[in-house]
Structure formats: C-alpha cells, structure tokens
Design a protein around this motif. Sequence first.
Motif, PDB file in Angstrom:
ATOM      1  N   GLN A 136       0.864  -1.235   0.027  1.00 31.72           N
ATOM      2  CA  GLN A 136       0.047  -0.112  -0.068  1.00 31.72           C
ATOM      3  C   GLN A 136       0.915   1.360   0.120  1.00 31.72           C
ATOM      4  N   ARG A 137       2.006   1.415   0.749  1.00 33.83           N
ATOM      5  CA  ARG A 137       3.019   2.562   0.873  1.00 33.83           C
ATOM      6  C   ARG A 137       3.489   2.695  -0.516  1.00 33.83           C
ATOM      7  N   GLU A 138       3.733   1.607  -1.276  1.00 39.30           N
ATOM      8  CA  GLU A 138       4.604   1.663  -2.581  1.00 39.30           C
ATOM      9  C   GLU A 138       3.655   2.471  -3.562  1.00 39.30           C
ATOM     10  N   ARG A 139       2.138   1.941  -3.353  1.00 39.19           N
ATOM     11  CA  ARG A 139       1.059   2.529  -4.402  1.00 39.19           C
ATOM     12  C   ARG A 139       0.891   3.790  -3.981  1.00 39.19           C
ATOM     13  N   LEU A 140       0.782   4.287  -2.923  1.00 40.95           N
ATOM     14  CA  LEU A 140       0.620   5.728  -2.474  1.00 40.95           C
ATOM     15  C   LEU A 140       1.723   6.453  -2.863  1.00 40.95           C
ATOM     16  N   ARG A 141       2.969   5.860  -2.856  1.00 37.37           N
ATOM     17  CA  ARG A 141       4.191   6.756  -3.411  1.00 37.37           C
ATOM     18  C   ARG A 141       4.162   6.799  -4.978  1.00 37.37           C
ATOM     19  N   ALA A 142       3.796   5.825  -5.751  1.00 40.82           N
ATOM     20  CA  ALA A 142       3.489   5.894  -7.075  1.00 40.82           C
ATOM     21  C   ALA A 142       2.335   6.838  -7.241  1.00 40.82           C
ATOM     22  N   ARG A 143       1.371   6.849  -6.807  1.00 42.28           N
ATOM     23  CA  ARG A 143       0.164   7.635  -6.863  1.00 42.28           C
ATOM     24  C   ARG A 143       0.554   9.255  -6.636  1.00 42.28           C
ATOM     25  N   ALA A 152       3.757  10.296  -6.943  1.00 43.16           N
ATOM     26  CA  ALA A 152       4.700  10.823  -7.958  1.00 43.16           C
ATOM     27  C   ALA A 152       3.851  11.174  -9.436  1.00 43.16           C
ATOM     28  N   ALA A 153       2.837  10.319  -9.687  1.00 41.34           N
ATOM     29  CA  ALA A 153       2.115  10.622 -10.980  1.00 41.34           C
ATOM     30  C   ALA A 153       1.495  11.991 -10.716  1.00 41.34           C
ATOM     31  N   ALA A 161       2.237  14.312  -8.939  1.00 45.82           N
ATOM     32  CA  ALA A 161       3.219  15.464  -8.986  1.00 45.82           C
ATOM     33  C   ALA A 161       3.476  15.969 -10.394  1.00 45.82           C
ATOM     34  N   GLN A 162       3.710  14.646 -11.246  1.00 42.42           N
ATOM     35  CA  GLN A 162       4.123  14.653 -12.753  1.00 42.42           C
ATOM     36  C   GLN A 162       3.226  15.589 -13.348  1.00 42.42           C
ATOM     37  N   ALA A 163       2.030  15.101 -13.201  1.00 45.38           N
ATOM     38  CA  ALA A 163       0.659  15.732 -13.859  1.00 45.38           C
ATOM     39  C   ALA A 163       0.570  17.166 -13.559  1.00 45.38           C
ATOM     40  N   GLN A 164       0.535  17.517 -12.396  1.00 43.18           N
ATOM     41  CA  GLN A 164       0.638  19.048 -11.947  1.00 43.18           C
ATOM     42  C   GLN A 164       1.813  19.715 -12.588  1.00 43.18           C
TER      43      GLN A 164
END
Length: 96
Positions: free
Chosen positions: A18-25, A27-28, A30-33
């Motif tokens: 779950q922590r890895e999914r949250l980190r990936a979300r 990052a995505a 932040a990249q989209a923003q």
Amino acid sequence: MPRPTAQQQRILDRIALQRERLRARRAARAQAQALTESQRAAAGGAEDSLALRAAGFAREHPLAVAAIAGVAVVAGPRRLIRWAGVLLPMLLRLRR
C-alpha cells in the motif's frame, strides 16, 4: 526484535504494498501537476476564461476575496450595481 508470525508478515507485506502504491500515485500526481503548470505557463493563461482566472485568484488570495466580499456587503446592492455600471465598460475596453 522477535520475528513476526505468518499472519503478521502478511499484514506487513500488505502495508508495504500500500505504501508503494501511495508513493507511485503521489509521483504521478506531481508529474501531472508539473505538466499542467508548464503548459499553462507556456500559454500565459490568456486563454482561460474570466471565471477560471477569478477562481484561481480566489484560491491564491482568500483574504483579499474575503475583504472584497466584506466591502460588498457593507456597500449594499444599490452601490454595487452603480459601480458595476461604471467599472464594467472600463474592463471591457481593457480586454480588447
């Protein structure tokens, strides 16, 4: 430190996943923003509608918007309509 039981290890693995999914979300997002802001900076924000620009201003300057709303309440509706009749043509001329 004692070794976790099998059930505890499964829970720890789920937490790590779950922590890895949250980190990936994160990052995505932040990249989209960053991409959205770079596109907006390149365009200069000139194509945004007045409503979008007003909403952006309200989001960035909540105290100023509250002060303007307070002045509007104190001034009353008749004065607001009178001043809108004066300021609106000036603003429309500036937009050209």
